[in-house]
Design an enzyme around this catalytic site. Structure first.
Site, PDB file in Angstrom:
ATOM      1  N   SER A 111      66.112  37.786  29.267  1.00  0.00           N
ATOM      2  CA  SER A 111      67.030  38.273  30.250  1.00  0.00           C
ATOM      3  C   SER A 111      66.136  38.162  31.565  1.00  0.00           C
ATOM      4  CB  SER A 111      67.506  39.676  29.655  1.00  0.00           C
ATOM      5  OG  SER A 111      68.297  40.201  30.700  1.00  0.00           O
ATOM      6  N   THR A 112      65.831  39.624  32.007  1.00  0.00           N
ATOM      7  CA  THR A 112      64.924  39.586  33.315  1.00  0.00           C
ATOM      8  C   THR A 112      63.849  38.890  32.896  1.00  0.00           C
ATOM      9  OG1 THR A 112      65.985  41.826  33.336  1.00  0.00           O
ATOM     10  CG2 THR A 112      64.160  41.446  34.620  1.00  0.00           C
ATOM     11  N   HIS A 170      70.919  35.903  29.994  1.00  0.00           N
ATOM     12  CA  HIS A 170      71.624  36.926  30.439  1.00  0.00           C
ATOM     13  C   HIS A 170      71.808  36.416  32.027  1.00  0.00           C
ATOM     14  CE1 HIS A 170      70.747  40.460  27.498  1.00  0.00           C
ATOM     15  NE2 HIS A 170      71.591  39.419  27.164  1.00  0.00           N
ATOM     16  N   MET A 226      65.283  43.091  29.765  1.00  0.00           N
ATOM     17  CA  MET A 226      65.316  44.550  29.737  1.00  0.00           C
ATOM     18  C   MET A 226      66.436  44.947  28.555  1.00  0.00           C
ATOM     19  SD  MET A 226      66.424  46.722  33.011  1.00  0.00           S
ATOM     20  CE  MET A 226      64.821  46.148  33.874  1.00  0.00           C
ATOM     21  N   ASP A 235      69.272  44.016  23.847  1.00  0.00           N
ATOM     22  CA  ASP A 235      70.092  42.988  23.184  1.00  0.00           C
ATOM     23  C   ASP A 235      69.103  41.787  22.572  1.00  0.00           C
ATOM     24  OD1 ASP A 235      72.173  41.426  22.882  1.00  0.00           O
ATOM     25  OD2 ASP A 235      71.882  40.228  24.739  1.00  0.00           O
TER      26      ASP A 235
END
Length: 353
Positions: A178-179, A204, A297, A300
């Protein structure tokens, strides 16, 4: 003092010190507004806001580590709060403006590229009115509530133990991030030879952005990189990236593996969700796959990685030192989902073996 009569608590997120100071001074002159803090990027902002959550957030778009639109989507999904965008990228009809509106921005102010401080001073009345109106909208519950946090069961049932083949020559790696993941994925995929096992990825990312992301990686990588289409084979030398706004599932077809793109509700408030991908890999590939959870972050993918490990897959989590955000890997490690904790520099070699 009732909540409605208390000063509006405002937090400012902007990478420009000049803008942060100017906004703090302008909003602070209004007795009905209290600036409770400011930060140069969303990740610092989250750390500080957790201690005292604001009524309204004033947010820039271009910032280090996480852009404002991604942060806006995260806020509206997890803790809905009125957000006022104040950016030089949000001109009339601009793509960024449309994205901000679609993500739930309460109001948008377009800063000029020059003379920002004088512009903010001239717009002070409009800014303070927008802040007051934003708090009033929240009080009137015009800010939509966060959706329920669904698990992977909303898309795919857990493994029953009979779906995965014990052994197959088709091996592959599933990656969730993600991030900070766009840069990390570029590093990993660009280092892989065309002979590496197949790869499936959930990053993401908003809808309509993953196709361009995959095309860019395809141009700079030796391996093929593409946005997933239902029926795509998981092949050596190919990385398949989940499209934004839809989940990615791996299924077995004989002794081979192919992907299915699924329209379904967000899982862990994400679509695509790493947990959905990892569960499908645990269910249909088991020990024939590897799982890698990288910078990001939230949590998930942590449960899905644990399911993969329990199904016999090798599992890896990126270490804190090389992560932009040590959220998803940290949760996976805490749950005992990772066989090993590795640095970003080690991941290409693990995948290529």
């Amino acid at each position: 003092m009732s909540p409605e009569s208390a000063p509006v608590k405002v937090f400012i997120v902007d990478d420009s010190a000049v803008v942060r100071q100017a906004l703090s001074e302008i909003l602070g002159k209004d007795r009905g507004i209290r600036v409770i803090g400011h930060a140069m990027d969303p990740l610092f902002a989250l750390e500080r806001m957790e201690k005292d959550w604001p009524d309204v957030i004033v947010l820039d778009v271009e910032m280090p580590r996480m852009d404002g639109i991604t942060f806006l989507r995260k806020i509206m999904a997890e803790r809905p709060t009125p957000v006022i965008i104040c950016s030089s990228l949000t001109g009339k009809g601009a793509e960024t403006t449309l994205q901000a509106m679609a993500a739930g921005a309460f109001a948008i102010f377009t800063k000029p590229t020059l003379g920002v401080k004088s512009f903010l001073e001239d717009a002070s009345n409009d800014l303070t009115q927008a802040v007051r109106a934003a708090r009033a909208a929240r009080a009137a519950k015009l800010i939509r509530p966060a959706p329920p946090k669904l698990g992977a069961d909303a898309v795919l049932a857990a493994a029953s133990g009979s779906e995965a083949m014990a052994v197959t020559t088709d091996r592959f790696t599933a990656i969730g991030t993600s991030t900070g993941g766009t840069q990390a994925l570029e590093y990993v995929l660009a280092a892989l030879p065309r002979t590496c096992p197949g790869i499936v990825v959930v990053q993401h990312m908003p809808e309509k952005f993953t196709a361009a992301f995959a095309q860019r990686l395809d141009r700079i990588c030796e391996i093929e990189v593409k946005e997933a289409v239902t029926g795509d084979r998981v092949l050596p030398g190919r990385a398949i990236i989940a499209p934004g706004g839809r989940h990615l599932v791996v299924r077995r077809s004989g002794a081979q593996y192919q992907v299915e793109v699924v329209s379904a509700p967000p899982v862990n408030r994400h679509c695509p969700s790493v947990d959905v991908l990892f569960r499908s890999v645990a269910k249909f590939a088991g020990r024939n796959a590897r799982g890698v959870i990288m910078t990001g972050m939230g949590d998930d993918g942590a449960r899905g990685l644990l399911e993969m490990r329990q199904a016999g897959a090798q599992t890896f989590a990126q270490d804190e030192e090389s992560c932009v955000v040590f959220g998803m890997p940290k949760e996976a490690i805490r749950m005992g989902a990772a066989d090993r904790v590795v640095s970003l520099s080690q991941i290409p070699e693990l995948i290529a073996r």
